[in-house]
Write a protein that holds these residues in place. Structure first.
Motif, short mmCIF file in Angstrom:
data_model
loop_
_atom_site.label_atom_id
_atom_site.label_comp_id
_atom_site.label_asym_id
_atom_site.label_seq_id
_atom_site.Cartn_x
_atom_site.Cartn_y
_atom_site.Cartn_z
N ARG A 118 -0.23 44.16 -19.90
CA ARG A 118 0.70 44.28 -21.02
C ARG A 118 2.09 44.68 -20.55
O ARG A 118 3.08 44.19 -21.06
CB ARG A 118 0.18 45.30 -22.04
CG ARG A 118 -0.95 44.78 -22.87
CD ARG A 118 -0.49 43.53 -23.53
NE ARG A 118 -1.46 43.01 -24.48
CZ ARG A 118 -1.33 41.85 -25.06
NH1 ARG A 118 -0.31 41.08 -24.77
NH2 ARG A 118 -2.22 41.41 -25.90
N ARG A 121 4.04 42.03 -19.30
CA ARG A 121 4.50 41.19 -20.39
C ARG A 121 5.82 41.69 -20.94
O ARG A 121 6.66 40.91 -21.30
CB ARG A 121 3.44 41.14 -21.49
CG ARG A 121 2.27 40.32 -21.04
CD ARG A 121 1.13 40.43 -21.97
NE ARG A 121 0.07 39.57 -21.52
CZ ARG A 121 -1.03 39.33 -22.20
NH1 ARG A 121 -1.20 39.88 -23.36
NH2 ARG A 121 -1.94 38.54 -21.72
N GLY A 186 3.24 39.38 -26.41
CA GLY A 186 2.73 38.82 -25.16
C GLY A 186 3.88 38.32 -24.31
O GLY A 186 5.05 38.49 -24.65
N HIS A 229 -2.14 34.84 -24.93
CA HIS A 229 -1.68 35.56 -26.14
C HIS A 229 -0.15 35.58 -26.27
O HIS A 229 0.40 36.29 -27.10
CB HIS A 229 -2.21 37.00 -26.20
CG HIS A 229 -3.70 37.05 -26.38
ND1 HIS A 229 -4.32 36.64 -27.52
CD2 HIS A 229 -4.67 37.40 -25.51
CE1 HIS A 229 -5.61 36.76 -27.38
NE2 HIS A 229 -5.87 37.20 -26.16
#
Ligand SMILES: Nc1ncnc2c1ncn2[C@@H]1O[C@H](COP(=O)(O)OP(=O)(O)OP(=O)(O)O)[C@@H](O)[C@H]1O
Ligand SMILES: [Mg+2]
Length: 454
Positions: A118, A121, A186, A229
């Motif tokens: 994450r 991201r 994302g 995602h």
């Protein structure tokens, strides 16, 4: 928010709702360069999130354990969220809602892996988070484009973005990404399809397992996985060679990727945005682009108008915005405002390189004015004259380049046919090296399948 000393490279905001999650997260990241910051509610930290990589880790107990509630909170959050809680009542619905949920009995390794994914991201998208210059749209056609972006941003349909070089295709793709309620959390993974070396296509797109080939010292995520995602942006899609187009199509059709050297397929949840300045239907007709891939990518088509189509007000608006970002309050304060003769000259100029070229010119003008501390007509007119002469010298428009490419491709194909597809003989026949022939074949998507067709 309770006081924290902030040194680490990553901020983890933890809302534990009395479950002791904060101390567990601290233990998981013991001696790792992150800041664990306890929070009391979800409305914190938009300012911090705008400039640093951060992730929120939230106990499902703190907000009520139902997928719709979690999804609502996630939409409201300015950063990616990892939920920690009992998976049982959420089950499949959480996955469908695109939520990252860890069970209460999560391991340190699982949490670190998810945070790493994450956090990348967030930082993979620095321009969006750090407030890149505003998107300028003064003209009617650009406002219509923005309306289309708003209409289609929050869905998962693939979009093909067309337009001349430098018109802002990538900016439009980023807007579509940041306006998507879920996917904006994302990654936005941008890939230049014209610059992927042949032998590396698989490992770049699919990733590879540790030891998959000599030099693969660790496992590696490919573009598809990184964009899971989020959004995969395929820039210069018209430059992707035919044999690579097939591999791309396969993933878009079944939504599964398998890392090189692994036998475990992984499903990926992607939205694909593609951009090109080429006439793709023409490439399809010429057998240089697969029709099935074209239809899969161009479910929605967006056209970004050239600067010329947008008109003078847009040119002046873009010019002024660059100048005011350079000078700020100095304009019309210690420095007089941009003189009308200059904006008129800009409005009359043509910019084949579109917004990029106009921005570059505005920056050059800005730097000159900064040195002179004045809008010196002589110096600036000389600069504009120089730019116009350079433009005239490079006056092949993109259409001309395409016509030239098509003619050159036919010439190479004829030469290959005449020489029985022997590379050495063909290169000699054309008076070029084998390397140049190879580069042309790659650029024009010529492979042995053409020979079968012929
Ligand atoms: N509407 C806009 N407002 C402000 N800046 C813009 C706008 N459109 C483009 N730009 C700026 O112009 C430059 C070129 O934009 P971008 O890279 O998105 O163009 P492109 O169409 O993808 O170009 P290419 O065909 O070369 O790939 C960037 O610096 C971008 O920030
Ligand atoms: Mg681009």
């Amino acid at each position: 928010m309770k006081g924290v000393e902030k040194n680490g490279s990553l901020d983890l905001y933890v809302l534990d709702g009395g479950t002791g999650l904060v101390s567990r997260v601290r233990r998981c990241f013991d001696r790792i360069d992150v800041n664990v910051i306890p929070i009391d509610d979800l409305t914190i930290a938009p300012a911090q999130a705008a400039s640093r990589a951060c992730v929120a880790i939230i106990s499902t107990d703190a907000v009520g354990c139902s997928a719709p509630t979690l999804e609502e909170c996630q939409r409201a959050s300015v950063m990616p969220v990892i939920w920690v809680g009992d998976l049982e009542p959420l089950g499949e619905r959480a996955t469908h809602a695109g939520l990252d949920v860890l069970p209460l009995a999560f391991t340190g390794a699982a949490l670190r892996a998810l945070v790493a994914k994450r956090a990348t991201r967030v930082s993979a998208n620095p321009a969006d988070r750090s407030g890149a210059t505003a998107f300028i749209a003064h003209s009617e056609c650009m406002r219509a484009l923005l309306h289309e972006v708003d209409m289609f941003a929050d869905c998962d349909t693939n979009v093909l973005i067309r337009g001349e070089t430098g018109v802002g295709k990538e900016r439009v793709a980023k807007l579509l990404h940041t306006k998507h309620a879920r996917r904006s959390h994302g990654a936005f993974v941008a890939v230049n399809c014209g610059a992927i070396p042949d032998g590396l296509f698989e490992s770049h797109f699919f990733g590879h397992a540790k030891g998959a080939f000599t030099g693969a010292v660790g496992a590696h995520e490919g573009y598809f996985e990184r964009a899971d995602h989020g959004t995969l942006f395929l820039d210069e899609i018209g430059d992707l060679p035919l044999h690579q187009q097939v591999k791309l199509l396969r993933v878009l059709e079944d939504g599964c990727v398998t890392r090189v050297g692994s036998s475990v397929p992984m499903s990926v949840n992607l939205r694909v945005l593609a951009a090109t300045n080429k006439d793709l239907p023409r490439l399809v007709a010429a057998g240089m682009f697969r029709a099935d891939l074209y239809y899969r990518l161009a479910v929605i088509e967006m056209y970004v108008p050239s600067l010329q189509e947008r008109g003078s007000a847009e040119k002046i608006g873009i010019f002024r915005s660059v100048i005011s970002s350079l000078f700020g309050d100095e304009l019309a304060g210690t420095l007089p405002d941009v003189p009308p003769w200059l904006t008129e000259a800009i409005a009359k100029m043509r910019f084949p390189g579109n917004v990029r070229e106009l921005r570059n010119l505005a920056e050059r003008i800005g730097v000159t004015v900064k040195q002179m501390r004045a809008w010196d007509p002589q110096r600036l007119q000389a600069l504009l004259g120089h730019v116009q002469r350079t433009q005239a010298a490079l006056s092949l428009g993109s259409q001309d380049y395409q016509r030239w490419d098509m003619a050159d491709r036919t010439r190479v194909l004829d030469a290959l046919a005449t020489n029985g597809w022997r590379r050495q003989d063909t290169a000699q026949y054309l008076g070029i090296s084998r390397k140049v022939l190879w580069e042309k074949m790659r650029k024009y998507h010529i492979s042995d399948t053409e020979r079968v067709r012929a």
